[in-house]
Write a protein that holds these residues in place. Structure first.
Motif, mmCIF file in Angstrom:
data_model
loop_
_atom_site.group_PDB
_atom_site.id
_atom_site.type_symbol
_atom_site.label_atom_id
_atom_site.label_comp_id
_atom_site.label_asym_id
_atom_site.label_seq_id
_atom_site.Cartn_x
_atom_site.Cartn_y
_atom_site.Cartn_z
ATOM 1 N N ALA A 5 0.895 -1.203 -0.035
ATOM 2 C CA ALA A 5 -0.075 0.060 0.083
ATOM 3 C C ALA A 5 0.813 1.136 -0.025
ATOM 4 C CB ALA A 5 -0.750 -0.232 1.318
ATOM 5 N N GLY A 6 2.056 1.153 0.449
ATOM 6 C CA GLY A 6 2.866 2.219 0.725
ATOM 7 C C GLY A 6 2.433 3.240 1.762
ATOM 8 N N ILE A 7 3.351 4.284 2.146
ATOM 9 C CA ILE A 7 2.925 5.345 2.945
ATOM 10 C C ILE A 7 2.826 6.696 2.495
ATOM 11 C CG2 ILE A 7 4.111 3.815 4.749
ATOM 12 C CD1 ILE A 7 6.699 5.638 4.618
ATOM 13 N N SER A 8 2.207 7.557 3.328
ATOM 14 C CA SER A 8 2.255 9.002 2.836
ATOM 15 C C SER A 8 3.464 9.720 3.159
ATOM 16 C CB SER A 8 1.078 9.584 3.864
ATOM 17 O OG SER A 8 -0.152 8.905 3.798
ATOM 18 N N LEU A 9 4.410 9.301 3.952
ATOM 19 C CA LEU A 9 5.634 10.115 4.397
ATOM 20 C C LEU A 9 6.390 10.144 3.045
ATOM 21 C CD1 LEU A 9 6.992 11.187 6.869
ATOM 22 C CD2 LEU A 9 8.440 9.067 7.023
ATOM 23 N N THR A 10 7.203 11.148 2.664
ATOM 24 C CA THR A 10 8.046 11.099 1.559
ATOM 25 C C THR A 10 9.349 10.742 1.662
ATOM 26 O OG1 THR A 10 8.359 13.270 1.743
ATOM 27 C CG2 THR A 10 6.347 13.069 0.676
ATOM 28 N N TYR A 11 10.019 10.279 0.809
ATOM 29 C CA TYR A 11 11.294 10.029 0.739
ATOM 30 C C TYR A 11 12.314 11.463 1.049
ATOM 31 C CZ TYR A 11 16.069 8.237 -0.760
ATOM 32 O OH TYR A 11 17.512 7.791 -0.804
ATOM 33 N N ALA A 12 11.792 12.559 0.648
ATOM 34 C CA ALA A 12 12.577 13.649 1.044
ATOM 35 C C ALA A 12 12.514 13.795 2.549
ATOM 36 C CB ALA A 12 12.081 14.957 0.245
ATOM 37 N N GLU A 13 11.369 13.664 3.423
ATOM 38 C CA GLU A 13 11.238 13.791 4.616
ATOM 39 C C GLU A 13 12.057 12.559 5.278
ATOM 40 O OE1 GLU A 13 6.622 15.236 5.794
ATOM 41 O OE2 GLU A 13 6.831 13.417 4.562
ATOM 42 N N PHE A 14 12.055 11.487 4.710
ATOM 43 C CA PHE A 14 13.297 10.371 5.170
ATOM 44 C C PHE A 14 14.477 10.953 5.275
ATOM 45 C CE2 PHE A 14 15.720 6.539 4.517
ATOM 46 C CZ PHE A 14 15.165 5.801 5.761
ATOM 47 N N LEU A 15 14.837 11.640 4.013
ATOM 48 C CA LEU A 15 16.244 11.994 3.997
ATOM 49 C C LEU A 15 16.622 13.266 5.035
ATOM 50 C CD1 LEU A 15 16.743 12.416 0.198
ATOM 51 C CD2 LEU A 15 17.713 10.570 1.811
#
Length: 373
Positions: A291-301
């Motif tokens: 399903a994936g998540i709403s949090l973005t990869y940029a926020e993870f970085l």
């Protein structure tokens, strides 16, 4: 116009159903030691929330909103009590109507006199006497159970907030998972990492999540009991602990306390999912891994950069860690965001959108102090 006897008998049947509905709701909410769906209490919760929304929307800032919302849980408890008494009162009045010599007004008078133990109206006849005694017993039991219910609520609230306050001292406010890991490693600038304490933290929050799951699904108004300080919330605190465990496992699998972190994640997403379902949200028991998540990869970085800023031991690149982090977060993100939005939790980072569109707040970090001589 005098109501025919047949009409009064139908009204009495409706009154009996109202009394049974009230007794069932009180029993399920205050006595049964598990989550029992009660439409009556759910309608009360929604009605109070609906009344608060326009008031909260007009508040100038989050702190003002938090002061208003601090009264919402008390309003729900009072509204529940008033609704139970009102439904029972109308039900017993309709039950007395077929026996009322002076019409429906005297039936409501007799019901009120008995339910609130005033005793100024005593109907004649054996059947009305039984009904008024039952009304007096039901009114007394509802009030007694609600009074006895409050210490249980506040006991669960105090247990919950003790761990939240301890986490605030460790991770700052508003709580954020990467900040928890960064500060634990930084250890107040002592130069000695305290990441070896994280297994104990995860074990404590595993038990905390199990306790909150049991108490907050059984006594649902606890969900809306707010923390003593406006920038603290049990929702964002648990979310921060789960995010820290997911980050630790994804970025540093060799250094991470694998078993305590996994157990904490399991207990935490069960907590969020069960509470979300008790609140009426459509959340599956097990999330779809695709399903994936709403949090973005940029926020993870951004989180990885914060951890590297204090020298956190990162073993994987963000590209390698991202899929595993998504695999953990997909289990609890949807339920956590739903609960956070419903209770207007402090808009911490990574805690999802709010109904009022409040901007996410970064954790408050203390200024660099003067080192001791």
């Amino acid at each position: 116009m005098v109501m025919p006897l047949a009409g009064r008998i139908v009204a009495a049947v409706i009154g009996g159903l109202l009394v049974l509905t009230c007794v069932s709701s009180v029993t399920g909410t205050l006595i049964v030691s598990r989550s029992v769906r009660s439409r009556l209490t759910r309608w009360v919760d929604r009605a109070v929330d609906w009344a608060y929304r326009p008031v909260v929307a007009r508040a100038a800032d989050f702190r003002r909103r938090d002061r208003i919302l601090a009264t919402q849980a008390a309003a729900i408890l009072l509204a529940q009590l008033a609704t139970w008494l009102l439904v029972a009162y109308v039900g017993f009045a309709l039950l007395l109507w077929p026996f009322a010599a002076r019409g429906v007004v005297s039936a409501f008078t007799d019901a009120g006199s008995s339910m609130f133990t005033l005793g100024f109206a005593v109907p004649a006849g054996a059947a009305p006497a039984v009904i008024v005694f039952l009304a007096a017993a039901v009114g007394l039991v509802i009030l007694t159970l609600q009074i006895a219910y409050l210490p249980t609520l506040y006991g669960a609230f105090n247990r919950r907030e003790t761990e939240v306050a301890l986490l605030n001292a460790r991770a700052g406010v508003p709580s954020w998972g990467p900040e928890l890991l960064a500060r634990t490693h930084y250890a107040l600038g002592s130069g000695v990492s305290t990441l070896d304490t994280m297994p104990d933290v995860y074990a404590q929050w595993e038990r905390w999540a199990a306790d909150v799951t049991e108490s907050h699904t059984t006594y649902l108004p606890l969900v809306r009991f707010r923390s003593p300080t406006p920038l603290s919330s049990w929702v964002t605190a648990l979310l921060a602990v789960l995010d820290s465990a997911a980050l630790f496992l994804a970025l540093s699998p060799k250094a991470a306390p694998v078993v305590p972190a996994r157990l904490c994640l399991r207990s935490g997403f069960i907590c969020f999912n069960r509470i979300a379902r008790a609140m009426g949200f459509d959340v599956p028991d097990e999330a779809d891994p695709d399903a994936g998540i709403s949090l973005t990869y940029a926020e993870f970085l951004d989180a990885v950069a914060r951890m590297r800023e204090v020298g956190f031991p990162v073993e994987r690149t963000p590209e390698e860690a991202w899929p595993e982090f998504v695999g953990w977060r997909v289990n609890y993100e949807r339920a956590a965001y739903a609960v956070a939005a419903a209770v207007y939790a402090v808009p911490a980072r990574w805690s999802g959108p709010r109904p009022d569109g409040e901007t996410h707040m970064a954790p408050i970090r203390p200024a660099r102090g003067r080192p001791p001589k």
